[in-house]
Enzyme design. Structure first.
Site, PDB file in Angstrom:
ATOM      1  N   ASN A 195       7.133  -6.008  -1.414  1.00  0.00           N
ATOM      2  CA  ASN A 195       6.820  -5.515  -0.063  1.00  0.00           C
ATOM      3  C   ASN A 195       5.321  -5.461   0.210  1.00  0.00           C
ATOM      4  O   ASN A 195       4.848  -4.668   1.024  1.00  0.00           O
ATOM      5  CB  ASN A 195       7.435  -4.133   0.146  1.00  0.00           C
ATOM      6  CG  ASN A 195       6.846  -3.079  -0.774  1.00  0.00           C
ATOM      7  OD1 ASN A 195       6.492  -3.379  -1.911  1.00  0.00           O
ATOM      8  ND2 ASN A 195       6.743  -1.856  -0.292  1.00  0.00           N
ATOM      9  N   LEU A 210       2.183  -1.160  -8.304  1.00  0.00           N
ATOM     10  CA  LEU A 210       0.782  -0.999  -8.696  1.00  0.00           C
ATOM     11  C   LEU A 210       0.214   0.319  -8.180  1.00  0.00           C
ATOM     12  O   LEU A 210       0.512   0.747  -7.065  1.00  0.00           O
ATOM     13  CB  LEU A 210      -0.053  -2.164  -8.150  1.00  0.00           C
ATOM     14  CG  LEU A 210       0.390  -3.572  -8.551  1.00  0.00           C
ATOM     15  CD1 LEU A 210      -0.607  -4.597  -8.040  1.00  0.00           C
ATOM     16  CD2 LEU A 210       0.555  -3.700 -10.065  1.00  0.00           C
TER      17      LEU A 210
END
Length: 279
Positions: free
Chosen positions: A153, A85
């Protein structure tokens, strides 16, 4: 406009069609097998912003409606599948922009995850966070060998992977391994990703990865599409329906969490580090 390229290989004529579309960040090609290759092409790292996600969704639907045999999702960049993103979409922005961004991500994910035709990912480079989400939302994943990594992550960035990120991850890796990976925000090199079941095959390069993805899709040539597609829909329906029923709550949770001063402070540090790397 469609450009036809005639290639002669092994005495056979093979047609490769390159489509010129209105898309800025998406490239689409199709060869004589009837398989479409959709490549993300937003330099430098295929960060997923609202525009790229919108184009990806539109491209997937366009290809699906063309009655093609299957789709391979990959990247036109040499060492990056997708860096995830776009943090800029979440940093110092208003509620409406955050809402539009997250809703676009939801809709694009629903399109990939619920696509009836076969779809595979040729992961030709780094694929953290949102990049990993795109890959694990397909049916089959082939990752090129190398030093690059894949994984969710989010915790390393101080943010949270929502349920519709986590559930496909858990289904591939198993609950315990996924729990540890999510808590630590772990990223895995190709060999470890294969061992964990996060990817299905490794490839020596992007060309090899695409060929292996094609082999996966072509394996369905002798399987009736109705039975295959309904089975896929049934297997994935619970999570699809959950997101459809909880879209607004999911958006509110994301917007409220992202706008917290502590989260914005963490995003600011991340953006400053990115700027330093670019200098």
């Amino acid at each position: 406009m469609t450009i036809l390229k005639t290639l002669i290989a092994g005495g056979q004529i093979c047609l490769r069609r390159s489509y010129t579309t209105g898309f800025k960040f998406i490239e689409t090609t199709q060869d004589d097998t009837g398989i479409n290759i959709i490549s993300m092409a937003r330099k430098p790292v295929n960060s997923l912003n609202t525009e790229l996600l919108s184009e990806l969704k539109a491209s997937l639907l366009e290809v699906q409606n063309s009655h093609c045999k299957g789709i391979i999702l990959t990247s036109s960049l040499p060492t990056i599948f997708s860096a995830g993103l776009d943090i800029i979409e979440m940093f110092m922005t208003d509620k409406k922009k955050l809402t539009d961004f997250w809703q676009t991500l939801q809709d694009t994910w629903l399109t990939i995850y619920s696509l009836p035709i076969p779809i595979a990912a040729a992961i030709n480079g780094s694929s953290p966070a949102g990049g990993c989400l795109l890959a694990i939302s397909t049916e089959y994943r082939v990752m090129t060998e190398g030093k690059h990594t894949i994984g969710l992550n989010e915790t390393q960035l101080g943010i949270v992977a929502p349920k519709w990120f986590r559930d496909p991850y858990i289904s591939l890796m198993g609950y315990r391994q996924a729990e540890l990976a999510l808590l630590k925000g772990s990223l895995f090199k190709p060999e470890k990703a294969l061992q964990l079941g996060l990817v299905d095959e490794l490839a020596k390069d992007k060309t090899d990865a695409i060929e292996k993805c094609k082999n996966y899709i072509l394996a369905y040539d002798n399987i009736p599409s109705m039975g295959r597609n309904v089975t896929k829909s049934d297997l994935r329906n619970n999570l699809i329906q959950w997101l459809k029923d909880n879209k607004e709550a999911d958006i509110n949770q994301f917007v409220n969490f992202t706008q917290l001063p502590k989260i914005q402070a963490g995003l600011k540090l991340y953006v400053e580090r990115l700027k330093q790397k670019q200098q």
